[in-house]
Design an enzyme around this catalytic site. Structure first.
Site, PDB file in Angstrom:
ATOM      1  N   HIS A 314       0.690  -1.124  -0.082  1.00 28.90           N
ATOM      2  CA  HIS A 314      -0.027   0.006   0.159  1.00 28.90           C
ATOM      3  C   HIS A 314       0.924   1.284   0.104  1.00 28.90           C
ATOM      4  O   HIS A 314       2.030   1.128   0.537  1.00 28.90           O
ATOM      5  CB  HIS A 314      -0.862  -0.063   1.453  1.00 28.90           C
ATOM      6  CG  HIS A 314      -2.023   0.995   1.185  1.00 28.90           C
ATOM      7  ND1 HIS A 314      -1.915   2.369   1.377  1.00 28.90           N
ATOM      8  CD2 HIS A 314      -3.309   0.546   0.696  1.00 28.90           C
ATOM      9  CE1 HIS A 314      -3.118   2.905   1.040  1.00 28.90           C
ATOM     10  NE2 HIS A 314      -4.081   1.925   0.674  1.00 28.90           N
ATOM     11  N   ASP A 372      -7.966  -5.183   0.155  1.00 27.99           N
ATOM     12  CA  ASP A 372      -8.443  -6.163  -0.734  1.00 27.99           C
ATOM     13  C   ASP A 372      -8.102  -7.512  -0.789  1.00 27.99           C
ATOM     14  O   ASP A 372      -8.666  -8.368  -1.537  1.00 27.99           O
ATOM     15  CB  ASP A 372      -7.935  -5.545  -2.218  1.00 27.99           C
ATOM     16  CG  ASP A 372      -8.757  -4.285  -2.857  1.00 27.99           C
ATOM     17  OD1 ASP A 372      -9.734  -4.084  -2.203  1.00 27.99           O
ATOM     18  OD2 ASP A 372      -7.793  -3.455  -3.115  1.00 27.99           O
TER      19      ASP A 372
HETATM   20  N1  CMC Z   1       4.014  -7.652  -4.777  1.00 30.65           N
HETATM   21  C1  CMC Z   1       5.577  -7.665  -4.835  1.00 30.65           C
HETATM   22  N2  CMC Z   1       6.097  -6.480  -4.775  1.00 30.65           N
HETATM   23  C2  CMC Z   1       5.402  -5.271  -4.522  1.00 30.65           C
HETATM   24  C3  CMC Z   1       4.272  -5.379  -4.115  1.00 30.65           C
HETATM   25  C4  CMC Z   1       3.326  -6.259  -4.347  1.00 30.65           C
HETATM   26  N3  CMC Z   1       2.067  -6.497  -4.186  1.00 30.65           N
HETATM   27  N4  CMC Z   1       3.832  -4.097  -4.052  1.00 30.65           N
HETATM   28  C5  CMC Z   1       4.985  -3.370  -3.919  1.00 30.65           C
HETATM   29  N5  CMC Z   1       6.084  -4.148  -4.140  1.00 30.65           N
HETATM   30  C6  CMC Z   1       7.386  -3.767  -4.460  1.00 30.65           C
HETATM   31  C7  CMC Z   1       7.561  -2.854  -5.510  1.00 30.65           C
HETATM   32  O1  CMC Z   1       8.145  -3.923  -6.765  1.00 30.65           O
HETATM   33  C8  CMC Z   1       8.710  -2.012  -5.181  1.00 30.65           C
HETATM   34  O2  CMC Z   1       9.923  -2.691  -4.837  1.00 30.65           O
HETATM   35  P1  CMC Z   1      11.487  -2.045  -5.271  1.00 30.65           P
HETATM   36  O3  CMC Z   1      11.489  -1.012  -4.094  1.00 30.65           O
HETATM   37  O4  CMC Z   1      12.440  -3.162  -5.210  1.00 30.65           O
HETATM   38  O5  CMC Z   1      11.338  -1.553  -6.817  1.00 30.65           O
HETATM   39  C9  CMC Z   1       8.123  -1.807  -3.592  1.00 30.65           C
HETATM   40  O6  CMC Z   1       7.721  -2.787  -3.224  1.00 30.65           O
HETATM   41  C10 CMC Z   1       7.512  -0.529  -3.607  1.00 30.65           C
HETATM   42  O7  CMC Z   1       6.262  -0.517  -4.363  1.00 30.65           O
HETATM   43  P2  CMC Z   1       5.842   0.625  -5.293  1.00 30.65           P
HETATM   44  O8  CMC Z   1       5.149   0.186  -6.415  1.00 30.65           O
HETATM   45  O9  CMC Z   1       6.812   1.791  -5.390  1.00 30.65           O
HETATM   46  O10 CMC Z   1       4.718   1.203  -4.204  1.00 30.65           O
HETATM   47  P3  CMC Z   1       3.332   2.153  -4.461  1.00 30.65           P
HETATM   48  O11 CMC Z   1       3.141   2.736  -3.088  1.00 30.65           O
HETATM   49  O12 CMC Z   1       3.573   2.975  -5.776  1.00 30.65           O
HETATM   50  O13 CMC Z   1       2.277   1.076  -4.906  1.00 30.65           O
HETATM   51  C11 CMC Z   1       0.268  -0.254  -4.695  1.00 30.65           C
HETATM   52  C12 CMC Z   1       1.491   0.698  -4.037  1.00 30.65           C
HETATM   53  C13 CMC Z   1      -0.628  -0.806  -3.792  1.00 30.65           C
HETATM   54  C14 CMC Z   1       0.294   0.077  -6.165  1.00 30.65           C
HETATM   55  C15 CMC Z   1       1.358  -1.638  -4.761  1.00 30.65           C
HETATM   56  O14 CMC Z   1       1.688  -2.045  -3.621  1.00 30.65           O
HETATM   57  C16 CMC Z   1       0.673  -2.779  -5.590  1.00 30.65           C
HETATM   58  O15 CMC Z   1       0.602  -2.627  -6.827  1.00 30.65           O
HETATM   59  N6  CMC Z   1       0.106  -3.735  -4.897  1.00 30.65           N
HETATM   60  C17 CMC Z   1      -0.542  -4.809  -5.774  1.00 30.65           C
HETATM   61  C18 CMC Z   1      -1.975  -4.290  -5.995  1.00 30.65           C
HETATM   62  C19 CMC Z   1      -3.047  -4.068  -4.869  1.00 30.65           C
HETATM   63  O16 CMC Z   1      -3.314  -4.964  -3.901  1.00 30.65           O
HETATM   64  N7  CMC Z   1      -3.724  -2.748  -4.756  1.00 30.65           N
HETATM   65  C20 CMC Z   1      -4.834  -2.406  -3.723  1.00 30.65           C
HETATM   66  C21 CMC Z   1      -4.339  -1.106  -3.098  1.00 30.65           C
HETATM   67  S1  CMC Z   1      -5.234  -1.127  -1.518  1.00 30.65           S
HETATM   68  C22 CMC Z   1      -6.933  -0.793  -2.015  1.00 30.65           C
HETATM   69  C23 CMC Z   1      -6.901   0.335  -2.917  1.00 30.65           C
HETATM   70  O17 CMC Z   1      -6.169   1.202  -3.038  1.00 30.65           O
HETATM   71  O18 CMC Z   1      -7.983   0.433  -3.713  1.00 30.65           O
END
Ligand code: CMC
Length: 438
Positions: A314, A372
């Site tokens: 998140h 989720d």
């Molecule tokens: N699985 C594997 N690696 C992950 C995941 C995941 N679900 N989420 C983040 N990472 C890694 C990412 O690859 C990055 O690694 P590195 O630092 O080595 O490059 C690090 O963690 C930080 O991730 P980010 O993409 O920079 O973080 P963000 O804040 O931009 O993204 C997020 C947040 C929710 C989009 C992401 O965690 C994600 O894609 N999660 C899966 C989708 C999901 O469950 N979404 C629902 C969010 S909660 C409800 C809502 O908002 O509707």
């Protein structure tokens, strides 16, 4: 950070590159959480913009609705803890809290719930709009269109400068969105639309509109209605996420609230946002057996593979999402109360969570289950089909969107949102040097 003695206002001093200039920027104090540097005059004073893709350090507005402390897994609406609200209140009470700032007393609660019920029906003409969609349409596609179409039905009451009209639009939207959502489902399976029943609560009525058929009497299961009430509360608002920011930005032009919520629904649909609940179930089904979990955990860790563990991570929570805690407990309650013998996907989810939370990759990046991760499992237990999961999120979030839109519209400082950019394209060049030159 400096504090000026006269007004006790904090400020920061920055030196401007390429000049000998130093400027002072005011700091606005938060009641809780990070304060903000007010950069409103930065461009006028220095000719510089700020740059923050993904809004990693940018507060886009002032708000009194929702507070999140992501490091400590805290979520509060108007000061009340989400766990307390989810375990003690009705969804319409929480809607009242989000919209008006206080929990209702008994008579206010009854009056508000009645007002919502009185607006739960939709115009009959909408049936024809639904019939224009292919039966196999994704219900989120139908929702984007159906909700925005409310602006065609209430066009004479859409003066967004008029406070009373804004109020009534908010009530209409919150009242009608469950009806529209249930209609999207009924249409997809070829069953007749079921009209709302004003004797039922918000969540009871939703189950009734989803699952009743004219040929039989339908009795709402109170355990299911209670679980749904909890789900609606947990999804009602979450400060300035992508869909809420979409609602605020599109509403800032003075666009009508139904069109604006249509835009919010479109943003919610993405798999990085509300679409994740559907993606979680698809992922768990694909994993299929506990023995295959490690394969998927390895895929999620592989930087060459775009796969991510859905329902994990998140932007704000760097700790357990408090909503996921309530939902996990709710899964156990439902298994017990509905007499479910074994839930294959719940077992895989529990094991997956355990493996991920003990894996250094997830520990280092502070990736925990988000709302989720368990919501889809509960929706399945309630008999809600996978394609409807993100619609369920939209039904609940409509309340938060309306509260945020109303707050923005009531703000005397409100202006059209107009971000700027860092231009990195071509500098001036001449057409005469191309085949189009004369
Ligand atoms: N699985 C594997 N690696 C992950 C995941 C995941 N679900 N989420 C983040 N990472 C890694 C990412 O690859 C990055 O690694 P590195 O630092 O080595 O490059 C690090 O963690 C930080 O991730 P980010 O993409 O920079 O973080 P963000 O804040 O931009 O993204 C997020 C947040 C929710 C989009 C992401 O965690 C994600 O894609 N999660 C899966 C989708 C999901 O469950 N979404 C629902 C969010 S909660 C409800 C809502 O908002 O509707």
């Amino acid at each position: 950070m400096a504090k000026d003695n006269v007004s006790n206002r904090a400020s920061v001093r920055i030196s401007v590159p390429f000049t000998n200039q130093e400027i002072e920027l005011p700091v606005i104090q938060a009641s809780e959480g990070p304060s903000v540097i007010d950069i409103g005059e930065l461009y006028a004073k220095t000719g510089l913009f700020t740059y923050d893709p993904g809004f990693m350090s940018t507060a886009s507005c002032r708000s009194t609705i929702t507070y999140i402390d992501g490091d400590n897994g805290i979520l509060r609406h108007r000061g009340y803890d989400i766990t307390d609200l989810a375990t003690s209140a009705n969804f319409t009470d929480v809607a009242y809290l989000l919209l008006y700032g206080e929990l209702p007393n008994k008579s206010e609660a009854e009056k508000f719930a009645t007002e919502i019920k009185q607006h739960s029906m939709v115009h009959e003409q909408l049936h024809f709009l639904y019939r224009g969609f292919p039966r196999h349409s994704h219900p989120m596609a139908v929702m984007v269109g159906a909700v925005a179409s409310l602006s065609a039905f209430y066009h004479d009451y859409l003066d967004v400068r008029d406070r009373t009209q804004r109020e009534i639009s908010a009530i209409r939207l919150i009242a009608k969105i469950p009806t529209l959502a249930a209609m999207a489902y009924k249409y997809s399976i070829g069953q007749p639309f079921v009209y709302p029943d004003n004797n039922l609560s918000y969540s009871e009525d939703f189950l009734h509109m989803m699952f009743a058929v004219p040929a039989e009497k339908y009795k709402v299961n109170p355990v299911m209605a209670d679980a749904l009430n909890k789900l609606f509360i947990l999804h009602a608002d979450h400060e300035q996420n992508a869909s809420t920011s979409t609602v605020r930005l599109s509403g800032s032009s003075g666009a009508n609230p139904f069109a604006v919520i249509g835009a919010g629904i479109a943003s919610l649909w993405g798999p990085a946002h509300g679409g994740a609940n559907e993606a979680v179930i698809k992922m768990l089904e694909e994993i299929g057996h506990a023995s295959r979990i490690q394969i998927y955990v390895n895929k999620a860790k592989d930087k060459g593979d775009p796969f991510r563990l859905m329902g994990f991570g998140h932007r704000v929570y760097k700790n357990y999402d408090p909503r996921a805690t309530v939902l996990k407990a709710s899964c156990y309650e439902l298994v017990k109360e509905l007499g479910i013998k074994d839930d294959h996907l719940l077992d895989i989810a529990l094991k997956l969570e355990e493996i991920a939370l003990n894996d250094p990759y997830f520990i280092e990046r502070k990736l925990y289950p988000n709302v989720d991760f368990y919501s889809g499992i509960i929706y399945r237990m309630l008999g809600i089909p996978t394609q409807m999961f993100t619609v369920m999120f939209a039904v609940a979030r409509a309340t938060g969107w309306m509260a945020q839109w109303k707050e923005m519209m009531d703000d005397p400082e409100q202006k059209i949102g107009r971000p700027r950019q860092l231009y990195v394209g071509q500098t001036k060049r001449e057409l005469r040097d191309t085949p189009f030159g004369k």
